[in-house]
Every structure is written in C-alpha cells, then in structure tokens.
Design a protein around this motif. Sequence first.
Motif, PDB file in Angstrom:
ATOM      1  N   TYR A 168      -9.251  42.703 -32.318  1.00  0.00           N
ATOM      2  CA  TYR A 168     -10.638  42.058 -32.626  1.00  0.00           C
ATOM      3  C   TYR A 168     -11.099  41.941 -31.073  1.00  0.00           C
ATOM      4  N   ALA A 169     -10.354  41.657 -29.894  1.00  0.00           N
ATOM      5  CA  ALA A 169     -10.970  41.565 -28.422  1.00  0.00           C
ATOM      6  C   ALA A 169     -11.369  43.001 -27.944  1.00  0.00           C
ATOM      7  N   ILE A 170     -10.629  43.918 -28.267  1.00  0.00           N
ATOM      8  CA  ILE A 170     -11.087  45.291 -27.797  1.00  0.00           C
ATOM      9  C   ILE A 170     -12.275  45.896 -28.571  1.00  0.00           C
ATOM     10  N   THR A 171     -12.496  45.697 -29.782  1.00  0.00           N
ATOM     11  CA  THR A 171     -13.525  46.289 -30.626  1.00  0.00           C
ATOM     12  C   THR A 171     -14.625  45.273 -30.159  1.00  0.00           C
ATOM     13  N   LEU A 172     -14.597  44.127 -30.097  1.00  0.00           N
ATOM     14  CA  LEU A 172     -15.935  43.195 -29.548  1.00  0.00           C
ATOM     15  C   LEU A 172     -16.348  43.867 -28.357  1.00  0.00           C
ATOM     16  N   ALA A 173     -15.269  43.753 -27.205  1.00  0.00           N
ATOM     17  CA  ALA A 173     -15.706  44.274 -26.026  1.00  0.00           C
ATOM     18  C   ALA A 173     -16.490  45.770 -25.900  1.00  0.00           C
ATOM     19  N   LEU A 174     -15.996  46.587 -26.612  1.00  0.00           N
ATOM     20  CA  LEU A 174     -16.489  47.832 -26.552  1.00  0.00           C
ATOM     21  C   LEU A 174     -17.730  48.005 -27.446  1.00  0.00           C
ATOM     22  N   TYR A 175     -17.762  47.228 -28.382  1.00  0.00           N
ATOM     23  CA  TYR A 175     -19.058  47.048 -29.230  1.00  0.00           C
ATOM     24  C   TYR A 175     -20.292  46.710 -28.082  1.00  0.00           C
ATOM     25  N   SER A 176     -19.941  45.554 -27.698  1.00  0.00           N
ATOM     26  CA  SER A 176     -20.770  44.795 -26.852  1.00  0.00           C
ATOM     27  C   SER A 176     -20.978  45.597 -25.624  1.00  0.00           C
ATOM     28  N   LEU A 177     -20.245  46.591 -25.155  1.00  0.00           N
ATOM     29  CA  LEU A 177     -20.828  47.386 -24.162  1.00  0.00           C
ATOM     30  C   LEU A 177     -21.474  48.392 -24.471  1.00  0.00           C
ATOM     31  N   HIS A 178     -21.370  49.078 -25.704  1.00  0.00           N
ATOM     32  CA  HIS A 178     -22.239  50.196 -26.093  1.00  0.00           C
ATOM     33  C   HIS A 178     -23.448  49.710 -26.472  1.00  0.00           C
ATOM     34  N   TYR A 179     -23.567  48.679 -27.183  1.00  0.00           N
ATOM     35  CA  TYR A 179     -24.913  48.242 -27.773  1.00  0.00           C
ATOM     36  C   TYR A 179     -25.067  46.836 -26.861  1.00  0.00           C
ATOM     37  N   LEU A 180     -25.279  45.897 -27.329  1.00  0.00           N
ATOM     38  CA  LEU A 180     -25.482  44.539 -26.457  1.00  0.00           C
ATOM     39  C   LEU A 180     -24.609  43.469 -26.953  1.00  0.00           C
ATOM     40  N   PRO A 181     -24.377  42.534 -26.060  1.00  0.00           N
ATOM     41  CA  PRO A 181     -23.533  41.585 -26.531  1.00  0.00           C
ATOM     42  C   PRO A 181     -23.927  40.868 -28.068  1.00  0.00           C
ATOM     43  N   LEU A 182     -22.943  40.740 -28.927  1.00  0.00           N
ATOM     44  CA  LEU A 182     -23.201  40.165 -30.186  1.00  0.00           C
ATOM     45  C   LEU A 182     -23.444  38.912 -30.097  1.00  0.00           C
ATOM     46  N   ILE A 183     -22.992  38.257 -28.843  1.00  0.00           N
ATOM     47  CA  ILE A 183     -23.731  36.716 -28.880  1.00  0.00           C
ATOM     48  C   ILE A 183     -24.288  36.878 -27.456  1.00  0.00           C
ATOM     49  N   ASP A 184     -25.309  36.403 -27.311  1.00  0.00           N
ATOM     50  CA  ASP A 184     -26.134  36.423 -26.169  1.00  0.00           C
ATOM     51  C   ASP A 184     -26.233  34.996 -25.345  1.00  0.00           C
ATOM     52  N   PHE A 185     -25.441  34.986 -24.547  1.00  0.00           N
ATOM     53  CA  PHE A 185     -25.228  33.654 -23.741  1.00  0.00           C
ATOM     54  C   PHE A 185     -26.255  33.496 -22.553  1.00  0.00           C
ATOM     55  N   THR A 186     -26.997  34.655 -22.399  1.00  0.00           N
ATOM     56  CA  THR A 186     -27.873  34.694 -21.104  1.00  0.00           C
ATOM     57  C   THR A 186     -29.559  33.671 -21.614  1.00  0.00           C
ATOM     58  N   PRO A 187     -30.015  33.293 -20.703  1.00  0.00           N
ATOM     59  CA  PRO A 187     -31.365  32.526 -20.815  1.00  0.00           C
ATOM     60  C   PRO A 187     -32.168  33.414 -21.787  1.00  0.00           C
ATOM     61  N   TYR A 188     -32.259  34.660 -21.808  1.00  0.00           N
ATOM     62  CA  TYR A 188     -33.133  35.676 -22.428  1.00  0.00           C
ATOM     63  C   TYR A 188     -32.560  35.973 -23.863  1.00  0.00           C
ATOM     64  N   ALA A 189     -31.960  34.985 -24.584  1.00  0.00           N
ATOM     65  CA  ALA A 189     -31.541  35.202 -25.770  1.00  0.00           C
ATOM     66  C   ALA A 189     -32.578  35.126 -26.679  1.00  0.00           C
ATOM     67  N   PRO A 190     -32.733  35.744 -27.849  1.00  0.00           N
ATOM     68  CA  PRO A 190     -33.779  35.977 -28.789  1.00  0.00           C
ATOM     69  C   PRO A 190     -34.080  34.372 -29.084  1.00  0.00           C
ATOM     70  N   GLY A 191     -35.351  34.189 -29.069  1.00  0.00           N
ATOM     71  CA  GLY A 191     -35.845  32.946 -29.469  1.00  0.00           C
ATOM     72  C   GLY A 191     -36.242  32.086 -28.002  1.00  0.00           C
ATOM     73  N   ALA A 192     -35.808  32.719 -27.125  1.00  0.00           N
ATOM     74  CA  ALA A 192     -36.057  32.077 -25.572  1.00  0.00           C
ATOM     75  C   ALA A 192     -37.480  31.996 -25.349  1.00  0.00           C
ATOM     76  N   SER A 193     -38.176  31.008 -25.000  1.00  0.00           N
ATOM     77  CA  SER A 193     -39.530  31.168 -24.638  1.00  0.00           C
ATOM     78  C   SER A 193     -39.880  31.284 -23.179  1.00  0.00           C
ATOM     79  N   ILE A 194     -40.117  32.116 -22.391  1.00  0.00           N
ATOM     80  CA  ILE A 194     -40.213  32.386 -21.319  1.00  0.00           C
ATOM     81  C   ILE A 194     -41.644  31.616 -20.739  1.00  0.00           C
ATOM     82  N   ARG A 195     -42.346  31.714 -21.645  1.00  0.00           N
ATOM     83  CA  ARG A 195     -43.811  31.226 -21.315  1.00  0.00           C
ATOM     84  C   ARG A 195     -43.715  29.655 -20.969  1.00  0.00           C
ATOM     85  N   LYS A 196     -42.819  28.846 -21.945  1.00  0.00           N
ATOM     86  CA  LYS A 196     -42.769  27.478 -21.778  1.00  0.00           C
ATOM     87  C   LYS A 196     -41.889  27.050 -20.692  1.00  0.00           C
TER      88      LYS A 196
END
Length: 623
Positions: free
Chosen positions: A153-181
């Motif tokens: 599980y851990a290795i698959t999650l890590a490799l997937y997230s590296l190849h594509y994007l993290p499956l969970i976005d902990f950054t402030p720029y996660a979909p739904g975040a309003s930069i304008r606001k």
Amino acid sequence: MAQLVVGFTFLASGFVKVADPMGMAHKLHAYTAYWGLPVSDGFLMEVGAVVMGVAEFMLGVYVVLGARRRMATAAVAVVMAAMTVLTAWIYAVNPVPDCGCFGDALTLTHGETLAKNVVLLLAALYLATHPLRVKRMVSERNGWITSVYALVYAITLALYSLHYLPLIDFTPYAPGASIRKALEGSADADQRLANFYLADPQGGEDLSYQVAEAQGCVFLLVVPQTEVADDGCNDRINDLYDYCADHSLPFYMATASDSTGRADWCDRTGAAYPILQAEDTELQAMVRSNPGLLLLRDGVVVAKWSNNNLPEVEGLEARLQALPDKGGALWRLLAWFFLPLLLVVVADALWIGHKFYRHHIYVKQFKLKRIMRKKIVAGNWKMNKTLQEGVALAQELNEALTADKPNCDVVICTPFIHLAPVAGVINPELVGLGAENCADKVSGAYTGEVSAAMVRSTGATHVILGHSERRAYYHETPEILKEKVNLALENNLEVIFCIGEVLEEREAGKQNEVVKAQLEGSLFDLTAEQFSHIILAYEPVWAIGTGKTATAEQAEEMHAFIRQTIADKFGAEAAENVSILYGGSCKPSNAKEIFSKENVDGGLIGGAALKVADFKGIIDAWK
Ligand code: PEP
C-alpha cells in the motif's frame, strides 16, 4: 495508550509523506541546502522521501498492530531520539521554516514540534523498555499478511503520487481553493494562499491579481526550475497553449528561473506563452510536478495535472466546465488501508478464537484421557532373541527408563522362556512383563503348551491374545481366543487383545465389520468387570511388519469406532476406560502423530521393540 499514541503518530506522519513524496522531497532539500550539500532537489531527494515515508508508515503499522514488537519499539525509540535532537536544534537555530514532520498536512511551530517529540520520545522509550506490553492485534502467524499489505500500500501510494500528483492534496492549492478570496483577505480562505505572487519578469509588475481576478478559466503552467524540468511533454503543452489562444483563454507560465533559464526554456520548447516570475517554494506548493499545470476558474483552483498526465485538447471543453474535484480521496485512501486491515484483524481473531477453542477442547479431552485411561506402550518381541539377548535387552530398557522415567505404562511381551529371567532384571514399577500367548486349556496333557497360570507364575502380568500372526498361522478362532481370554483373566493377567483387518478386507471397506466381529466373537460374553482388564490393540494386518503405517486419521477413525462398539456393549464408562493401542509399523518418527489422536492410547510395537533406542523413542512420544 503509549502504543496508540506512538503508533498512530508514526502511521500519520508516514502516510502524509507517502501520499506526497515530492512535498517531503522539497522539505528534505531545504535541509541539504541549509547545510550546503551539493544535492539537487530531484531524484535523490525523492528516493529519500519515499524511504522515510515508507519506513515511518511501516513502524506505525507494527506498533499499532503490535507486530515485531521488540524490533519496532526499539526502532521507534531510536528514530524519536534522533528526531528530538534534530527538532531541538531546529528550535534553537531556525534553519528551515517547517520541520516537515507532517508534510503540508499539519504545520507546527518549532516549539510545538519539540514538545510533541519530547512526549513521543518518552512514550517510545517506555515501549522500547516494555515491548511485551505492546498489545498484539494480529497473531504472529498471520502478522505477515498485514505487513505485506501495508508495505505494498505505502509503496504503491508513494510511486503513484510521484508519477502523477499526490492522491491527497495537502497544499494550499488543492482543488477548490480560492486564490482570489485569499488575495482579497477573506477570512474563510486558506491564509497560506496569501503568498501567491506572480510578477512580470521584465518590469517586476505584480500580476497576481490579474491572474486571480480573471473571469473564467486561466491556465497556469508551473515550471519551478526550467533547468531541471522535464521537457518531454512540450508538444502537449504547446497544443494546449494553441487551444487557449484559439479560444481566448489566458495561458501563463510561472517559473523561479532567471532570464537565462527562461530563455533556455523558450529555446527548448518553442514556448510562445507569457512567462511570469514567481518564488520557488510557492511554485513547488502549487503543483508537485516540474512542469505541472494548474487550471483556475474565477480565481479558484479547478484542476491540476502533472507532466505525466497533461490533458489532451480533445475533451478539454468538458474539463473547463467541470467542478473542482475536492476529493473524498482522503477517506477513500484511508478506507483502502484500514478496511482490509480490519478484515485481517477480525479474521485472525476468529481464527485464533477457533484455534484456542480447539486447543481448549483438546486439552480437556487429553486430560480426560489421562484421568480415565492408561497410556501404554507395549512391546511384542515375537520369536526373536535368545535368552541371553532378551535378558540383556530387558536390562538395557530398564536402565534407560530408570534414567529417564516414562510418561506412560511400558510393557514388554516376550517369548515364554524369557519371562522368568526378565522378571528378575526389571523394575515392575517401570516395566510390565507379558507373554505373547497362553494355552486355551487349564492344564494337563497338552504337550508344548503354556497355561495362563504358568505365565502368571513367572511374574508376568500381561498376555497378548488374538495377534494376527496367531490367528493366521495357528488358526486361532474367536472361540479359541474366547477360552484363552477367560483363562488369562481368571489368572489375573491383563489381556492385550489384538484385532484388525487384512488388506483385502480394508480394500473392500469391510474393516469395521471385521473388527466388530472379532470383538463380539471373543469378548462380548465378558462382564463389565472382566472387560476392565482388557487392553485392546487395533493392528491392521496390512501394516504389521510391512513398514506401511495406517495414517493417524485412519487409526483414529477405527479407534473411535471400536470405542463406540464397546460403549454400545459395555456402556460409556467401560468405553471411556478401555485403552486402545495402535499397532503396525509404529516408529519414533510417527508415534507422536498417531498418539496425539483422541482415541489412541498408545501402541503395540513389534520390530521397533527390539532396539531400546527405537522403543524408547516411541515411549517418549508421550512426553
Ligand atoms: C506387531 O506385531 O504387533 C506389530 C505391530 O509389529 P510391527 O510394529 O513390526 O509392525
């Protein structure tokens, strides 16, 4: 409590690292940059982040589930000791803005991190010094299933997230975040987004608002460092840009590289889109890919892509209209981890419970068997050994059992001539003595015969009757045997009465019938009191002296049948009390398995009784 706190903390911090390895790689690079190490923010940092995340995650799994307790608690204590020293240094020196313990999922101040680590260190030290207090959630036997699953599980999650994007976005720029606001200072916006800053590299003019305030869709190609960016997806980027130009959609690129880097990028890729200047850390937070793509709509992050899954122009129209995918990803990912694990834990608990139950029943039965029935290993020397050899053999056995007391009754049945001399060299407390036969007559003119009374007068206490060899070669019928049994009992001999089918009878499935007839023919006229002096020996004739043993299951099946037959005739108590021995190629190597069966109370041993080592090996099966 310490187990849960330490375990879940490791699990959580490992999880955020494997869910966002590139985020962790950036944080690791911040340390190497501070120390002036010549390592670029690339492959090595990513490997380091994956290894760290997987290791932390696995330690968390081990501690939570109580698997590999000594190793896991010791490792956790070492890690926590190192981390506490590191965070004390960070607290004192402030080399990096964020220690990176929980990636971007949770940012603590240096003071909070230090306090957290001190508490965890104390808990980890407690666990390391008391590893056996860590509660096991999965049995040792099945622990590997959870370990393998967690690792995959851990290795698959890590490799997937590296190849594509993290499956969970902990950054402030996660979909739904309003930069304008955030730029407008709205209280319900993620305040971290206030750092969003894009400038015109030529004049330095702040263009953040222009991008964030734009109506409709805006594409932002994020290339933190052009020098190390993957340019294998240029064509697709250029196609996207052409599409945007055709549809009057703003398309910008943002980079932290200087003018040389920007010019180099234009040369390499033929970029015709406007390039803005931004801060490296902020770009790394926007998208975990170099290059990566951000789609904003009305200042809100709608979608993100890595260089490995940039959208095609076909179908883009629909994507532009789609709502931000705010996730549910976290719950899905957690469910994918915890539900299978829970299933294993529950199945394991049921399995253990079942095993415990079976063990409990077995112990009960075993105790019952011990109380009610004698365990016996009897030897049948047959027509072997001269007088001197026989006496020596009996003596050697007596010595061996004196040195190492048996856990069962031991009887040796010898030819007539050995009885009296052997009786003189054995300790009757340790070794019982028996004959292999006796006459069916009381006394008189029966040349060559030996009566039960004569057997008893030698000191012998037992006699084997009904052995298949006597039935076959000396034509002893059930009636003759009935006489012999009666005479033996009258002379206070314990009778080891043999029964068993020949191969053809077994192959015809008639073994039960045959054995029952043998019992009926010779023993069924006895009283219950008389029957209490009978020891039964089931000896399938096809297994005697052939090396071909009945399986433990075959023996058990027949012994159970015999006991039931006795119960039907003499009652349950007599059936519970009668010892039923197995005979037929019994050896030290198979005795334990056969004797472990519920209805097997020992063995009648032929060939293996002629060597003390072998016979003792079988006796020891009861230990
Ligand atoms: C026997 O003759 O009783 C017997 C069981 O022989 P063996 O152990 O040699 O098969």
